[in-house]
Design an enzyme around this catalytic site. Structure first.
Site, PDB file in Angstrom:
ATOM      1  N   GLU A  20      -2.390 -15.283  -2.457  1.00  0.00           N
ATOM      2  CA  GLU A  20      -3.064 -14.770  -3.590  1.00  0.00           C
ATOM      3  C   GLU A  20      -2.669 -15.237  -4.827  1.00  0.00           C
ATOM      4  O   GLU A  20      -3.465 -15.554  -5.827  1.00  0.00           O
ATOM      5  CB  GLU A  20      -3.347 -13.161  -3.526  1.00  0.00           C
ATOM      6  CG  GLU A  20      -4.142 -12.669  -4.674  1.00  0.00           C
ATOM      7  CD  GLU A  20      -4.423 -11.271  -4.485  1.00  0.00           C
ATOM      8  OE1 GLU A  20      -5.439 -10.697  -5.339  1.00  0.00           O
ATOM      9  OE2 GLU A  20      -3.548 -10.459  -3.831  1.00  0.00           O
TER      10      GLU A  20
ATOM     11  N   HIS B 187      -2.732   1.183   1.013  1.00  0.00           N
ATOM     12  CA  HIS B 187      -3.949   0.380   1.661  1.00  0.00           C
ATOM     13  C   HIS B 187      -4.793   1.288   2.240  1.00  0.00           C
ATOM     14  O   HIS B 187      -4.809   1.493   3.338  1.00  0.00           O
ATOM     15  CB  HIS B 187      -3.383  -0.812   2.391  1.00  0.00           C
ATOM     16  CG  HIS B 187      -4.348  -2.121   2.682  1.00  0.00           C
ATOM     17  ND1 HIS B 187      -5.810  -1.823   2.290  1.00  0.00           N
ATOM     18  CD2 HIS B 187      -4.141  -3.262   3.011  1.00  0.00           C
ATOM     19  CE1 HIS B 187      -6.689  -2.868   2.558  1.00  0.00           C
ATOM     20  NE2 HIS B 187      -5.619  -3.582   3.039  1.00  0.00           N
TER      21      HIS B 187
ATOM     22  N   PHE C 142      -9.068  -9.371   6.634  1.00  0.00           N
ATOM     23  CA  PHE C 142      -8.690 -10.017   7.775  1.00  0.00           C
ATOM     24  C   PHE C 142     -10.261 -10.502   8.271  1.00  0.00           C
ATOM     25  O   PHE C 142     -11.247  -9.945   7.945  1.00  0.00           O
ATOM     26  CB  PHE C 142      -8.332  -9.025   8.781  1.00  0.00           C
ATOM     27  CG  PHE C 142      -6.771  -8.931   8.935  1.00  0.00           C
ATOM     28  CD1 PHE C 142      -5.934 -10.011   8.223  1.00  0.00           C
ATOM     29  CD2 PHE C 142      -6.350  -8.245   9.990  1.00  0.00           C
ATOM     30  CE1 PHE C 142      -4.850  -9.421   7.884  1.00  0.00           C
ATOM     31  CE2 PHE C 142      -4.667  -7.689   9.920  1.00  0.00           C
ATOM     32  CZ  PHE C 142      -4.115  -8.658   9.014  1.00  0.00           C
TER      33      PHE C 142
ATOM     34  N   HIS D 273      -5.393  -8.085  -4.837  1.00  0.00           N
ATOM     35  CA  HIS D 273      -5.578  -7.192  -3.309  1.00  0.00           C
ATOM     36  C   HIS D 273      -4.289  -6.740  -3.179  1.00  0.00           C
ATOM     37  O   HIS D 273      -3.887  -5.775  -2.491  1.00  0.00           O
ATOM     38  CB  HIS D 273      -6.177  -8.520  -2.334  1.00  0.00           C
ATOM     39  CG  HIS D 273      -6.168  -7.784  -1.179  1.00  0.00           C
ATOM     40  ND1 HIS D 273      -7.084  -6.905  -0.796  1.00  0.00           N
ATOM     41  CD2 HIS D 273      -5.501  -8.022   0.059  1.00  0.00           C
ATOM     42  CE1 HIS D 273      -7.028  -6.699   0.385  1.00  0.00           C
ATOM     43  NE2 HIS D 273      -6.251  -7.449   1.221  1.00  0.00           N
TER      44      HIS D 273
ATOM     45  N   LYS E  86      -1.974  -1.023  -5.002  1.00  0.00           N
ATOM     46  CA  LYS E  86      -1.383  -0.644  -3.679  1.00  0.00           C
ATOM     47  C   LYS E  86      -0.218  -0.134  -3.677  1.00  0.00           C
ATOM     48  O   LYS E  86       0.177   0.477  -2.800  1.00  0.00           O
ATOM     49  CB  LYS E  86      -1.828  -1.792  -2.770  1.00  0.00           C
ATOM     50  CG  LYS E  86      -3.443  -1.818  -2.279  1.00  0.00           C
ATOM     51  CD  LYS E  86      -3.511  -3.021  -1.059  1.00  0.00           C
ATOM     52  CE  LYS E  86      -4.923  -3.053  -0.650  1.00  0.00           C
ATOM     53  NZ  LYS E  86      -5.620  -3.919  -1.638  1.00  0.00           N
TER      54      LYS E  86
ATOM     55  N   CYS F  99     -10.966  -5.074   5.402  1.00  0.00           N
ATOM     56  CA  CYS F  99     -10.407  -4.515   4.160  1.00  0.00           C
ATOM     57  C   CYS F  99     -11.142  -4.724   2.723  1.00  0.00           C
ATOM     58  O   CYS F  99     -10.925  -4.314   1.827  1.00  0.00           O
ATOM     59  CB  CYS F  99      -8.868  -5.003   3.983  1.00  0.00           C
ATOM     60  SG  CYS F  99      -7.821  -4.868   5.207  1.00  0.00           S
TER      61      CYS F  99
END
Length: 417
Positions: free
Chosen positions: A315, A341, A402, A304, A336, A165
């Site tokens: 986060e 996403h 990830f 994010h 998002k 991502c």
């Protein structure tokens, strides 16, 4: 080594708002969610999830049949976004000029995966023994970068980044470095992904991080930082930023939309799927060090913020660590919540939103956030309406992926240099 300033001179975006970065941002400011229920068909039964699908995207009309027939949907979106940004930067695509000082850096987590899924279906479902002879070059991971390079005559580096991502954010950061360090004059940067194939949707479903459809309707399904958040929403699309040597841009009278001032990247080196706040803080500090700024200079963070239970809390913890006592005053939002996403393209669409937030002095809100989870408190969440007239000058755009890949981009309002 001399350090060159880097201007943002063009933006492009492919979203359900069409091929328009400005229309996309207008709808963010309106708090409009693009999330709908989307179905991918395949035997023995279809899969339906809340998702963001660019239903009106017509590659034949936008690109012409010869290009559209030779490219995957993800590459078509990459080209459409890049052509928009190219025009805004003041270039004519009709000019067949090869430019050795211009290059491309592109990101995608899945590349042209739709081409291969269709191939598998043709073989195993429809009994076809041979696939179209161009399947390999249409489906290769660097197809988007290659096509952008060919169509726009970009003869400097042609780079492809695959970092889950954070793929597009990595591409933007590495393109910025090439200009900053004098290795290129202009880089077309960004990312594209089309994760709404049957296999990809089922794979994410199996990971158990996909949002359930909200009782209030699909558009409310993505709720970053909310106590009832249930997971991420997959989205498709593309976004492009034209990065250019500042002096070159000024000399040719290009529109300077913002200045890119910093890039930080690092690895958690700890876990495939669980994020680490220490790594996220390190990436933000690296971006600020590259910009020559302290955390006190940051006026806005495009988080994010995927709407997963663990990821959102981690986060916000990283932001509290970075800003310390100042954290409650720092505006934060997760776009998002509206555009979903976009996987490997996420960092690009969010960078576009960040640049336009600075340019228009309007910071978008986090949609669907009427209550903030206690684990996500301690920062100034933008809720209910955009934050207009804040005078924000410096912003961070976060991408945490990830594999422990952390990427942070720093931008400055063009008139604040």
């Amino acid at each position: 080594m001399s350090r060159h300033r880097v201007a943002v001179t063009g933006l492009g975006a492919v979203t359900p708002a069409g091929v328009s970065a400005d229309d996309f941002f207008d709808r963010l400011l309106a708090g409009e969610s693009f999330v709908r229920l989307h179905t991918a068909d395949a035997p023995p039964r279809p899969v339906t999830q809340p998702a963001v699908h660019c239903a009106g995207f017509d590659a034949d009309t936008l690109l012409g049949r010869p290009i559209a027939s030779a490219t995957d949907r993800s590459v078509q979106m990459a080209l459409a976004a890049s052509f928009e940004a190219w025009r805004q930067a003041g270039f004519d695509r009709g000019e067949k000029v090869v430019r050795p000082e211009f290059g491309v850096a592109w990101g995608s987590a899945l590349g042209s995966s739709g081409t291969f899924e269709r191939g598998y279906k043709e073989m195993w479902q429809n009994g076809r023994e041979r696939l179209p002879p161009m399947s390999v070059v249409i489906g290769m991971s660097n197809a988007a970068a290659s096509q952008i390079s060919i169509q726009l005559g970009l003869a400097n580096a042609s780079l492809t980044y695959v970092a889950a991502c954070s793929s597009a954010a990595s591409a933007i950061g590495e393109g910025y470095k090439r200009i900053r360090d004098g290795e290129a004059t202009l880089m077309v940067t960004g990312g594209s992904d089309v994760p709404l194939t049957y296999a990809t949707m089922k794979a994410w479903e199996a990971l158990r991080v996909i949002a359930v459809a909200d009782e209030a309707g699909a558009p409310a399904s993505c709720r970053p930082f909310h106590p009832a958040r249930s997971g991420l929403v997959l989205g498709e699309g593309a976004a492009t930023l034209i990065l250019e040597n500042w002096d070159h841009a000024v000399a040719r009278g290009a529109p300077i939309l913002a200045e890119m001032i910093g890039y930080g990247t690092c690895s958690d080196a700890s876990h495939l799927v669980r994020p680490d706040p220490a790594g996220q803080v390190r990436a933000m500090r690296l971006a600020l060090a590259d910009a020559g700024l302290s955390p006190d200079a940051v006026d806005y963070v495009n988080a994010h913020g995927t709407s997963t239970v663990e990821g959102d809390a981690i986060e916000i913890d990283s932001l509290r660590q970075l800003f310390g006592e100042r954290a409650p005053a720092v505006p934060v939002s997760a776009t998002k919540s509206m555009h979903g996403h976009l996987m490997g393209a996420a960092g690009a669409i969010e960078a576009v939103a960040t640049v336009l937030a600075l340019r228009r002095d309007a910071l978008p809100q986090t949609a669907n956030l009427d209550t903030v989870d206690a684990a996500c408190g301690g920062v100034r969440h933008i809720v209910g309406a955009p934050l207009v007239g804040s005078g924000a000058r410096v912003a961070l755009s976060n991408s945490f992926a990830f594999g422990g890949c952390n990427v942070v981009l720093a931008f400055r309002k063009a008139d604040a240099a």
